[in-house]
Design a protein around this motif. Sequence first.
Motif, mmCIF file in Angstrom:
data_model
loop_
_atom_site.group_PDB
_atom_site.id
_atom_site.type_symbol
_atom_site.label_atom_id
_atom_site.label_comp_id
_atom_site.label_asym_id
_atom_site.label_seq_id
_atom_site.Cartn_x
_atom_site.Cartn_y
_atom_site.Cartn_z
ATOM 1 N N THR A 39 0.836 -1.200 0.000
ATOM 2 C CA THR A 39 0.000 0.000 0.000
ATOM 3 C C THR A 39 0.872 1.252 0.000
ATOM 4 O O THR A 39 2.055 1.219 0.339
ATOM 5 C CB THR A 39 -0.904 0.042 1.241
ATOM 6 N N GLU A 40 0.241 2.371 -0.352
ATOM 7 C CA GLU A 40 0.978 3.627 -0.323
ATOM 8 C C GLU A 40 1.438 3.946 1.096
ATOM 9 O O GLU A 40 2.559 4.443 1.300
ATOM 10 C CB GLU A 40 0.095 4.763 -0.851
ATOM 11 N N GLU A 41 0.608 3.670 2.087
ATOM 12 C CA GLU A 41 0.985 3.929 3.470
ATOM 13 C C GLU A 41 2.231 3.151 3.855
ATOM 14 O O GLU A 41 3.131 3.673 4.531
ATOM 15 C CB GLU A 41 -0.170 3.557 4.397
ATOM 16 N N GLN A 42 2.322 1.899 3.411
ATOM 17 C CA GLN A 42 3.491 1.083 3.737
ATOM 18 C C GLN A 42 4.744 1.637 3.065
ATOM 19 O O GLN A 42 5.823 1.691 3.680
ATOM 20 C CB GLN A 42 3.241 -0.362 3.322
ATOM 21 N N ALA A 132 1.120 9.131 -9.571
ATOM 22 C CA ALA A 132 1.476 10.313 -8.786
ATOM 23 C C ALA A 132 2.181 9.917 -7.493
ATOM 24 O O ALA A 132 3.184 10.533 -7.106
ATOM 25 C CB ALA A 132 0.232 11.131 -8.473
ATOM 26 N N ALA A 133 1.677 8.901 -6.814
ATOM 27 C CA ALA A 133 2.296 8.447 -5.576
ATOM 28 C C ALA A 133 3.676 7.861 -5.840
ATOM 29 O O ALA A 133 4.627 8.125 -5.096
ATOM 30 C CB ALA A 133 1.410 7.414 -4.892
ATOM 31 N N LEU A 197 9.492 15.534 -8.241
ATOM 32 C CA LEU A 197 9.005 16.186 -7.033
ATOM 33 C C LEU A 197 8.275 17.484 -7.348
ATOM 34 O O LEU A 197 8.519 18.125 -8.376
ATOM 35 C CB LEU A 197 10.174 16.477 -6.084
ATOM 36 N N ALA A 198 7.399 17.878 -6.441
ATOM 37 C CA ALA A 198 6.623 19.107 -6.602
ATOM 38 C C ALA A 198 7.372 20.291 -6.002
ATOM 39 O O ALA A 198 8.260 20.136 -5.163
ATOM 40 C CB ALA A 198 5.263 18.953 -5.922
ATOM 41 N N ASN A 199 6.977 21.480 -6.419
ATOM 42 C CA ASN A 199 7.520 22.693 -5.824
ATOM 43 C C ASN A 199 7.122 22.765 -4.346
ATOM 44 O O ASN A 199 6.136 22.148 -3.932
ATOM 45 C CB ASN A 199 6.985 23.927 -6.550
ATOM 46 N N PRO A 200 7.862 23.502 -3.544
ATOM 47 C CA PRO A 200 7.509 23.614 -2.124
ATOM 48 C C PRO A 200 6.156 24.278 -1.925
ATOM 49 O O PRO A 200 5.761 25.156 -2.696
ATOM 50 C CB PRO A 200 8.635 24.475 -1.552
#
Length: 516
Positions: A39-42, A132-133, A197-200
């Motif tokens: 999972t994404e959480e893991q 995205a994740a 990665l995204a901008n801050p």
Amino acid sequence: MKRILSFFSILTILISSCNSSFLDLTPEDQVSSASFFRTEEQFRSALATAYQPLRDVISYDYYGAEMRSDNTHYEFYSIDRGPAYLERENIADFLDVSTNSYTNNLYYQPYKGISRCNIVLDRIAGSSLSDAAKADIEGQAKFLRAWYYFKLVRYFGGVPLFLKEVRTREESYLTRSTVDQVYASIIADAKDAIAKLANPVFPQSGIATKGAATMLLAEVYMTQKNYPEAEPLLRNILTMGYSLLPVYADVFKTANKNSRESIFEVQYLQGNQGQQSNFIYIFLPKCTNTTVLTGVATNNSSSAGGGWNTPTKDMINAYETGDKRKDASIAIAEGSYNASLVFTPTALKSIVNYVPPAGKVGVPFIKKYLNPHTVANNTNDNWPVYRYADALLLLAECLNERNKAGEALPYLTEVRDRAFGAGVSPVTTTDQALLRDIIARERRVELAFENHRWHDLVRTDKAITVMTAHAVALKAEFPYLPANSYQIDKNKLLFPIPFNERSLNPALTQNDGYTN
């Protein structure tokens, strides 16, 4: 056996929240890979374990990045000459050996982080997470792996390049890659992190962003003197929403952690979760009661206590008159020493125009990490890795090296205006050599005690010259320094590969100038 974490080891960390060091490789059939990394959480939990070794690196980094430079020294404690003192002193004094546990940990701790990044990156490739994740997790892991290798290559030169999860004992024994190969991997990882990665977003959470990855890659290019590649990266950082805080001292207040000036910092959290910081207790003078200095009573006179990373006279004198950064960065502990060479502080004083009264001595210490707290050795201070001021000064340096001195001045001025007041102490010269020295001094005082100085000296080819001259002053000031200390040549720009690693893996060669 190479100290690289297996899947089972990282799973143990996730389940038990264990903070132990390297664990032995364990056959993978002891745990089902289907039971985790689903999972994404893991995956994000596993990614969090790749951030944790940042704290372990920082706990050793100031010995190499500050005390080895002309910024800081140490309080000499002649009563105890045990390894807990000698090994740290030897780093500052250029008396390097391959069995020094402090420099060895500057080798081991980044690899702990690298192995955790590799496990995440290998496992996520076949996962069913959203695109995205995946991109976000991969981008953070690539940034961290690049940062760990950047620390390794600057301290040790070419090192074994682990880019995959180690699943067998045989895979844990690699020879050293060349410096160029390590840098190529760092650059590839940093570029991939920038892309993913995204901008801050402000207020920031402390995770790696596009800004952090961009800053890392820019510093790599500056280290390689690849100024044409560094310039657009540094200019891009200016578009990401970062800004200087109006007051320099506010940058280091715990209320302003992860502020708009922060590009990346190592996260700490006071409390009982094992995530607290304690820098100030290491940087204070060695004393039996710290109440006068911190407001909290404790004895930091043991070998694990204070007396380290003490600002030098040369560092103190580097500040120009009227520079507000001096008072924000360094304080004076006023008091006296007893017969056991332990300090009793009686007052906390400003360093500005300080003159000790009769019968007292004033001991300078780093003030940046002195913030209110209630439990000794349990503080809430983060460690700054990259700040916006760093980016501005790197851009000024980059432009000057590209014969664009006139374009460099506004970025230098922006930093100096905060330190002195707008228009109070302008720099107007466009002479490249003069401006180069001015920018170097500006980086020194702006980023003092943030683990930049030694790396700046090495990358600008000034380490041998500056430290040789500094040694003359230190030996005149401190007669305890042995004659063979500070014998600095190009070999001393790197630390030795740890003896234990070479014993376990005979294929590892030693750096020049070291015998074992």
